[in-house]
Design an enzyme around this catalytic site. Structure first.
Site, PDB file in Angstrom:
ATOM      1  N   LYS A   1       5.741  38.910  -4.317  1.00  0.00           N
ATOM      2  CA  LYS A   1       4.349  38.702  -4.669  1.00  0.00           C
ATOM      3  C   LYS A   1       3.498  39.906  -4.269  1.00  0.00           C
ATOM      4  O   LYS A   1       3.989  40.829  -3.614  1.00  0.00           O
ATOM      5  CB  LYS A   1       3.825  37.427  -3.991  1.00  0.00           C
ATOM      6  CG  LYS A   1       4.726  36.222  -4.230  1.00  0.00           C
ATOM      7  CD  LYS A   1       3.982  34.925  -4.083  1.00  0.00           C
ATOM      8  CE  LYS A   1       2.984  34.740  -5.215  1.00  0.00           C
ATOM      9  NZ  LYS A   1       2.354  33.408  -5.213  1.00  0.00           N
TER      10      LYS A   1
ATOM     11  N   ASP B   1       0.397  37.781 -13.389  1.00  0.00           N
ATOM     12  CA  ASP B   1      -0.528  36.964 -12.612  1.00  0.00           C
ATOM     13  C   ASP B   1      -1.962  37.167 -13.077  1.00  0.00           C
ATOM     14  O   ASP B   1      -2.501  38.272 -12.992  1.00  0.00           O
ATOM     15  CB  ASP B   1      -0.409  37.328 -11.125  1.00  0.00           C
ATOM     16  CG  ASP B   1      -1.144  36.316 -10.258  1.00  0.00           C
ATOM     17  OD1 ASP B   1      -1.105  35.109 -10.567  1.00  0.00           O
ATOM     18  OD2 ASP B   1      -1.769  36.755  -9.274  1.00  0.00           O
TER      19      ASP B   1
ATOM     20  N   LYS C   1       3.256  24.991  -4.559  1.00  0.00           N
ATOM     21  CA  LYS C   1       1.968  24.449  -4.108  1.00  0.00           C
ATOM     22  C   LYS C   1       2.013  22.923  -4.067  1.00  0.00           C
ATOM     23  O   LYS C   1       1.247  22.230  -4.736  1.00  0.00           O
ATOM     24  CB  LYS C   1       0.856  24.949  -5.041  1.00  0.00           C
ATOM     25  CG  LYS C   1       0.732  26.466  -5.023  1.00  0.00           C
ATOM     26  CD  LYS C   1      -0.306  26.991  -5.996  1.00  0.00           C
ATOM     27  CE  LYS C   1      -0.304  28.524  -5.956  1.00  0.00           C
ATOM     28  NZ  LYS C   1      -1.244  29.119  -6.935  1.00  0.00           N
TER      29      LYS C   1
ATOM     30  N   GLU D   1       6.097  39.811  -9.260  1.00  0.00           N
ATOM     31  CA  GLU D   1       4.735  39.614  -9.753  1.00  0.00           C
ATOM     32  C   GLU D   1       4.105  40.982 -10.036  1.00  0.00           C
ATOM     33  O   GLU D   1       4.276  41.912  -9.245  1.00  0.00           O
ATOM     34  CB  GLU D   1       3.932  38.886  -8.667  1.00  0.00           C
ATOM     35  CG  GLU D   1       2.525  38.516  -9.052  1.00  0.00           C
ATOM     36  CD  GLU D   1       1.806  37.773  -7.927  1.00  0.00           C
ATOM     37  OE1 GLU D   1       2.361  36.764  -7.430  1.00  0.00           O
ATOM     38  OE2 GLU D   1       0.716  38.214  -7.525  1.00  0.00           O
TER      39      GLU D   1
ATOM     40  N   ARG E   1       0.819  -1.213   0.000  1.00  0.00           N
ATOM     41  CA  ARG E   1       0.000   0.000   0.000  1.00  0.00           C
ATOM     42  C   ARG E   1       0.855   1.267   0.000  1.00  0.00           C
ATOM     43  O   ARG E   1       0.568   2.230  -0.717  1.00  0.00           O
ATOM     44  CB  ARG E   1      -0.924  -0.011   1.226  1.00  0.00           C
ATOM     45  CG  ARG E   1      -1.873   1.154   1.320  1.00  0.00           C
ATOM     46  CD  ARG E   1      -3.036   1.069   0.354  1.00  0.00           C
ATOM     47  NE  ARG E   1      -2.812   1.813  -0.863  1.00  0.00           N
ATOM     48  CZ  ARG E   1      -3.273   1.455  -2.040  1.00  0.00           C
ATOM     49  NH1 ARG E   1      -3.961   0.355  -2.203  1.00  0.00           N
ATOM     50  NH2 ARG E   1      -3.018   2.187  -3.098  1.00  0.00           N
TER      51      ARG E   1
END
Lengths: 282, 282, 282, 282, 282, 282
Positions: free
Chosen positions: D167, D218, D135, D197, D99
């Site tokens: 960002k 973005d 992410k 960004e 598994r």
């Protein structure tokens, strides 16, 4: 506090991971998240108590909202029914940590209680010390040594790096007591005494001549003990080890040995009986 | 092998770190780096042996050159003087791991031996099982449960996440047996049976009606046991717990309970006596 | 809290180590050490929210000065634009933890949202449960199982030690269903039910006779399902597994199975879309 | 091997601890300790395979006696029914690791397969790269980035310390694009390019003037993309991010952007379907 | 704070485990549990101070009751006798953490002080940066890089994953500068510049043509440096490395190189002399 | 081997995690997976070599296929150009471990080399020992103490638990030398000698009377040293500490002190210069 906070935190992390790391499905099912409660840790037999700092850390790791209040000192003798400490806060958190807390406290108090029994057998005024050994539970040594101190015992060397102790198997490999002690002297830290285990009087003389500072008499009977202590004649400390039972303590101490080391303190102490009694909040 | 290699490796890492993590100044001083040796792990009392896979891993972590050869099976009964296994290779490595190996083997064999004694008290042909509890040494649970199996015992739930067990304190907080069992049923995994601890016959009926599948009779005396087993009447498994001594096993089993769970198997088993005898290489 | 604080702390440590363990050179360069800020965690789609306790722990590990305020319950359905929680404190700390927090919350909410969709397909009044499997992300199992519960699902066994589940490969190695179930019965904890996976009706009968308590019908079509449920006839729980899509849930449930276990809940749930919107402090 | 052995070993330790750390009671019950077996890892759908080094390490940690033989390359496309690798050795060990092995391989192959789909949408001869993001699943980043490479994708910065990426929230706190880029330049390692960004054309000019070397557009629509690329005019790399689906890849690439970064590669790739088929040993 | 709290916590755990993990038998013997005290961390030489956040975390892990008050900034120059910070609280806790705190602060301040000396040798107005290398103490990299920044230096790439740096041995194995740089370009993250170490002017041309963005001149003498910088001619950054002593800094900087990287900052900085002076509480 | 394999493995894990835990993008880009190579670790200055067991473990953790062959003994003096060991196997693995290996070996050989220089200054036939202190690099103590032994030095106590050492701050808190030594005697393990630091002759007498067995003269000048040694008069060991430079060793030793402990051995030893030279395989 004589137990380093960081060491306790580490052991408790392992223990909680083991029992609670994947959740407590009973408590989560049965107990409301906002229920609060209070519980008492109660002695169910006469015992020497040990372990409050561990209990405190257990609940700190489970929930910052739990409060542990001490009702006795570490190393204090409790009678059956005495309360050692109380725990209050979120009921779920108390229930989740109950078993782990008891597992620690019962074991540590068991060791403290047995140690206390040994120490109590020493004749009054005698300077012999009851010491532990490295025969501890894997992973629990620092706590078990602490429990021995709480019971009135003394600690032996911490681990294989803390001091030289030449045992029968070292002597066998090294080719003799003399050679082993000389080699040990050539590399031991100056902060440590050199202990040499011996089987007979001849080895005692050899060990002393080579510079041993503690003579460990292993499994000597009472007559041999007298001879051994006389042979050492104050030129080194004398330690006795090997199956010393409670009944033997007084007579061995009277021979004038400095240290009686007892593996059973940590490897065979039965758990002391303590329980957690719920006190209904109102 | 019924013990996961990765789990053993982890526990052994902790134990070696504790005793040998900073070196062994005695062995380094007294033993030549190229000396080789062989030693036998010998039973010094009658016992049920347990722990060979741990010994193997200990020496694997210390030195790849050490070889451990088994002389008996896990769970085998040894007489005083029987050899459990032999260890051969670099003498220094054997000496460095000796104490840690003994600490594990003595504890595990102690548990296996005590478990075996309990199991041997079961009347012939009876299907009652002797089970352990969560009263294990912190950090050692997986090994201690394994030792119980080696002694012929059976395991209880692994941890707080493995099955639902409603205890007195849960009932106290939850407000009653009925409510606790119903709530448990609403969230338990379908792979687990729900156990409910009870104090009296009324609670038995309540627990059964709410769907409990194991009834845990806590500290019932013999008469109450009969009443309890009759009250359950086969509608659930019956477990008995609370201070069951060796002498009580047979009579409890004859009442027809399914499980006798004994905390003492793991919290109070005295260490079994084993030693490492050096065999001179030639 | 249904997630153990210590378990969350451990997973968060790993995640922060991975992303932030070596510093955040952007934030350190661009943001004044004493700047403060506030940010909102906002749903960018309709979703079932899950993960607030993890967010709280993330910021606790980064900086004790960050404050997380909940605006919704765990498991609550949020509409696009709803605020799940707010984070306020040192701006640098919030920026450093943003991505790790989102990575957790998006995954957990994704699982909760998918689980909720499955559960919503169950016919009203039906007692069938939607359960997860062991097909979880390595290292994230405890959180993913929690997310399933937040979505209204139920948990299956926690791991390989929690319950017996005999699968096709076990049967192949063991030599048949009968033998496998009998052997399982001989060693299973009494707190666990024994599940046996079957491929056909013959195996169902064999499994029941040997004592299986849960029959797992693997990849049965609808007609076979009816036959399977009839064959079991209430003598065991019936679990269905294997590629169950949302559209199949209602019809499977109507057959009368007890458990539908769905690997996709954890192995294939798409991330739910949430973002962190900055709120200028003034 | 492009994956560090030590990093794989660490992740695998966590995963095995989670599933197998407390034993596998089914396999221990049903499978003889000396039974041997062989199993094939088979693709149950068309996919891009990834994960063999992890499978190898899993079984190395469970049992040194298991042998994993590769039948395909990492990153190779498999058709339904193709065998990726075979595993042979002690049957119990194979069953215990099945598994965990599948959990890794299905996830990694899922990511590789999705990445390959994105890369295949790039117009022939175009130099645009498909890149991952941060992410990733907590604890799995190094493996997930590797799976992206196996699928033909490229990696973005490893973590918060590897490169500067300014960002929207940094800009908000810092007080503007210009100031943020200038501050970044004053402390960035010379081995890293500075990414900024931007939301609009004005910010592009500001960022370029202050020295940004990668402009991250973005959530620009197609018209804005053309304007953005023209505004940059080769003075910096252009990266596009934000909800890029498979169908958008070709047209975005044709605009002339250098990098399309896609969070979905790691946060929303469905597991690829692979299974372990038992091959009876004879 | 430019050092992640979680990273500091981890390193401090290791250091305390090493020195204090098994207790402090001197302090436990000699100091009353309720004694309180205050101590000052004093510079015993002129130095650039670094390490206060580590000191704070050390005492937080030992005892929550200890308070650390800063008297200077990180990176501030102290004269002999200046007080860097004060520590007050339980006397035992202060004594237990003293040595570990000094070990960190002396090393970090030593690095900061040496870095400051290098930076001070840069000609005024020159834009050359003094950078560290990966020649750091195992386990201490994040702190040592921080100390370099406190001393006015700049960081090089964090680790082997953060940027491409092609060294002589890579070129030897790869078969030439051109091939190495081309291969690097084909797989490097777009956020990283590619550095190539060169031995001669021919390699500089080759590296530039293949797309290297930083040229690392290794062990060039002054004349070669001029030639190298001219050959690069602004098409890439120029880094100089290899045995750069304090006396060489100014002349190298005047050649117009962008980066001087100095391994000695971290591998050979002598400890700065600081001590902990006890202030009697009254 | 005088370094426990398990301890080396742990430190190496940390160091590899730090540098290679996220991959080596340069080597992966530039080096074919099946390329093989051989490299020599060469002394670039005269030095005392130390660290081969660490190098061996580093490459074992990176790739089982790497082979390390020793060309000299631990603690052997090498001339510039001498080869300490060779490394052969997969070229990528050698390149990935190069820096970590050099970081360890340069530091350890630096310590061994400096220790050797101190030891060489001892007058012939004198029994004074050069010892290290607890002023070691956090996380590296066991290796640094080993390096001191390789350089001919002796170890002091391992950590705060290994022996009693009463320092000025203990005396300040405890209220005097006499009281501190008496309290220490009441709880010290019998395997450890008690050391007391003193500032003047009066304290020497006090310490001796109370039972100190090692007198540590801190920062005594030469005249005071003579007085101190005379005051002790063989009733205890005499240790000297505090800024002892190479030039002071001989004269201090001639005074007849037993131990000179030198913090600089570990806190300020410059790295020894060693490099890894590639040997083209053919």
């Amino acid at each position: 506090m004589p137990l380093p906070q960081n060491a306790i935190a580490k052991i408790v992390r392992v223990a909680l991971e083991e029992d609670l790391g994947r959740g407590d499905i009973t408590t989560d099912a049965c107990v409301d998240a906002d229920a609060r409660g209070r519980a008492q840790l109660v002695a169910r037999q006469e015992l020497t108590f040990c372990g409050a700092p561990v209990v405190r850390e257990i609940f700190r790791q489970i929930d910052f909202g739990v409060r542990v209040s001490l009702r006795c000192q570490e190393g204090e003798r409790l009678k059956k029914g005495d309360v050692a400490l109380t725990i209050s806060g979120p009921a779920a958190a108390i229930l989740k940590g109950e078993r782990v807390a008891l597992n620690f406290v019962q074991r540590l108090s068991g060791i403290a209680t047995l140690t206390r029994a040994y120490v109590d057998r020493l004749p009054e005024g005698c300077s012999t010390r009851i010491a532990d050994t490295r025969k501890t539970t894997p992973g629990m040594r620092i706590l078990e040594r602490y429990a021995v101190r709480c019971g009135g015992g003394r600690n032996h060397r911490e681990d294989l790096s803390a001091a030289i102790l030449i045992k029968d198997n070292h002597i066998a490999v090294c080719g003799g007591v003399r050679q082993a002690v000389l080699r040990a002297n050539a590399s031991a830290p100056h902060t440590s005494r050199i202990t040499c285990e011996v089987d007979n009087l001849e080895q005692i003389r050899e060990a002393l001549e080579a510079g041993a500072e503690v003579i460990l008499l292993d499994n000597f009977d009472e007559k041999q003990l007298w001879q051994g202590v006389n042979a050492v004649a104050g030129r080194a400390l004398v330690e006795v080890s090997g199956g010393v039972t409670l009944d033997m303590v007084a007579s061995i101490a009277r021979v004038g040995v400095d240290v009686i080391s007892v593996g059973a303190l940590t490897h065979s102490a039965p758990a002391a009986d303590l329980g957690l009694d719920w006190v209904t909040e109102r």
